[in-house]
Scaffold this motif. Structure first.
Motif, PDB file in Angstrom:
ATOM      1  N   UNK A  35       0.843  -1.191   0.000  1.00  0.00           N
ATOM      2  CA  UNK A  35       0.000   0.000   0.000  1.00  0.00           C
ATOM      3  C   UNK A  35       0.874   1.235   0.000  1.00  0.00           C
ATOM      4  N   UNK A  36       0.354   2.296   0.556  1.00  0.00           N
ATOM      5  CA  UNK A  36       1.153   3.524   0.670  1.00  0.00           C
ATOM      6  C   UNK A  36       2.235   3.277   1.719  1.00  0.00           C
ATOM      7  N   UNK A  37       3.470   3.537   1.366  1.00  0.00           N
ATOM      8  CA  UNK A  37       4.583   3.267   2.280  1.00  0.00           C
ATOM      9  C   UNK A  37       4.677   4.424   3.283  1.00  0.00           C
ATOM     10  N   UNK A  38       3.996   4.264   4.396  1.00  0.00           N
ATOM     11  CA  UNK A  38       4.015   5.283   5.442  1.00  0.00           C
ATOM     12  C   UNK A  38       4.376   4.684   6.801  1.00  0.00           C
ATOM     13  N   UNK A  39       4.899   3.460   6.743  1.00  0.00           N
ATOM     14  CA  UNK A  39       5.437   2.807   7.940  1.00  0.00           C
ATOM     15  C   UNK A  39       6.541   1.867   7.477  1.00  0.00           C
ATOM     16  N   UNK A  40       7.281   1.344   8.444  1.00  0.00           N
ATOM     17  CA  UNK A  40       8.414   0.471   8.121  1.00  0.00           C
ATOM     18  C   UNK A  40       7.929  -0.929   7.771  1.00  0.00           C
ATOM     19  N   UNK A  41       8.604  -1.543   6.800  1.00  0.00           N
ATOM     20  CA  UNK A  41       8.277  -2.900   6.348  1.00  0.00           C
ATOM     21  C   UNK A  41       9.553  -3.729   6.245  1.00  0.00           C
ATOM     22  N   UNK A  42       9.388  -5.040   6.353  1.00  0.00           N
ATOM     23  CA  UNK A  42      10.502  -5.941   6.075  1.00  0.00           C
ATOM     24  C   UNK A  42      10.780  -5.871   4.577  1.00  0.00           C
ATOM     25  N   UNK A  43      11.990  -6.169   4.153  1.00  0.00           N
ATOM     26  CA  UNK A  43      12.322  -6.103   2.727  1.00  0.00           C
ATOM     27  C   UNK A  43      11.480  -7.075   1.894  1.00  0.00           C
ATOM     28  N   UNK A  44      11.052  -6.602   0.741  1.00  0.00           N
ATOM     29  CA  UNK A  44      10.286  -7.434  -0.192  1.00  0.00           C
ATOM     30  C   UNK A  44      11.203  -8.319  -1.040  1.00  0.00           C
ATOM     31  N   UNK A  45      12.486  -8.009  -1.083  1.00  0.00           N
ATOM     32  CA  UNK A  45      13.423  -8.748  -1.921  1.00  0.00           C
ATOM     33  C   UNK A  45      14.449  -9.467  -1.049  1.00  0.00           C
ATOM     34  N   UNK A  46      15.272 -10.263  -1.696  1.00  0.00           N
ATOM     35  CA  UNK A  46      16.311 -11.015  -0.990  1.00  0.00           C
ATOM     36  C   UNK A  46      17.617 -10.224  -0.871  1.00  0.00           C
ATOM     37  N   UNK A  47      17.623  -8.962  -1.296  1.00  0.00           N
ATOM     38  CA  UNK A  47      18.862  -8.183  -1.280  1.00  0.00           C
ATOM     39  C   UNK A  47      19.265  -7.681   0.103  1.00  0.00           C
ATOM     40  N   UNK A  48      18.393  -7.789   1.059  1.00  0.00           N
ATOM     41  CA  UNK A  48      18.697  -7.271   2.398  1.00  0.00           C
ATOM     42  C   UNK A  48      18.518  -8.344   3.466  1.00  0.00           C
TER      43      UNK A  48
END
Length: 162
Positions: A35-48
């Protein structure tokens, strides 16, 4: 009016907000998953790997290296920053993505290339995202600040000519 501390803080908050969708270029996918990124999220990719919601990307980590280097010596000193930057990336305890520019620069440094000439040939535009701590310092001129910003960017990205 923003203070220099505000600039650094908002830079780091923005970077932490960016961790979740970092390296995802499909806006529809981001909208669907976050959704709208207005809070912290875990990474969606494997790069982190090893990073969690609220952590910094590798750009934010480099911002923190610069901030700590400035705090340690009381000013911007490229040699000190370069040593701190290299120590951060070469530490086996560092949990941060080593992108192509970082890996290239580290390889150059290991090969004995002086840090002033060890930049990769990346065309990454993320250098500006790492310079916020420079605004905490007093500069004799805008030109001196710009030179420092170029030096920070040039440590791991392609050297920017005058």
């Amino acid at each position: 009016m923003l203070t220099p501390s505000d600039i650094v803080l908002t830079s780091l908050i923005g970077d932490a907000l960016a961790l979740g969708p970092h390296w995802v270029y499909d806006q529809a996918e981001i909208e669907t998953k976050l959704g709208r990124v207005n809070r912290y999220h875990v990474p969606m990719t494997a790069y982190h790997p090893g990073k969690g919601a609220g952590d910094l990307t590798h750009y934010g980590d480099q911002t923190m290296v610069l901030l700590r280097s400035i705090r340690k010596v009381g000013m911007f000193d490229l040699a000190s920053f370069a040593a701190d930057w290299r120590a951060f990336w070469e530490s086996p305890t560092t949990i941060s993505y080593r992108d192509g520019a970082t890996r290239d620069t580290l390889a150059q440094l290991k090969a004995g290339v002086p840090f002033e000439k060890a930049a990769s040939h990346s065309h990454d535009l993320a250098g500006a995202g790492r310079i916020a701590p420079l605004f905490l310092l007093s500069w004799e001129s805008d030109k001196a600040l710009i030179q420092a910003a170029r030096a920070v960017t040039g440590l791991s990205l392609i050297h920017i000519s005058e």
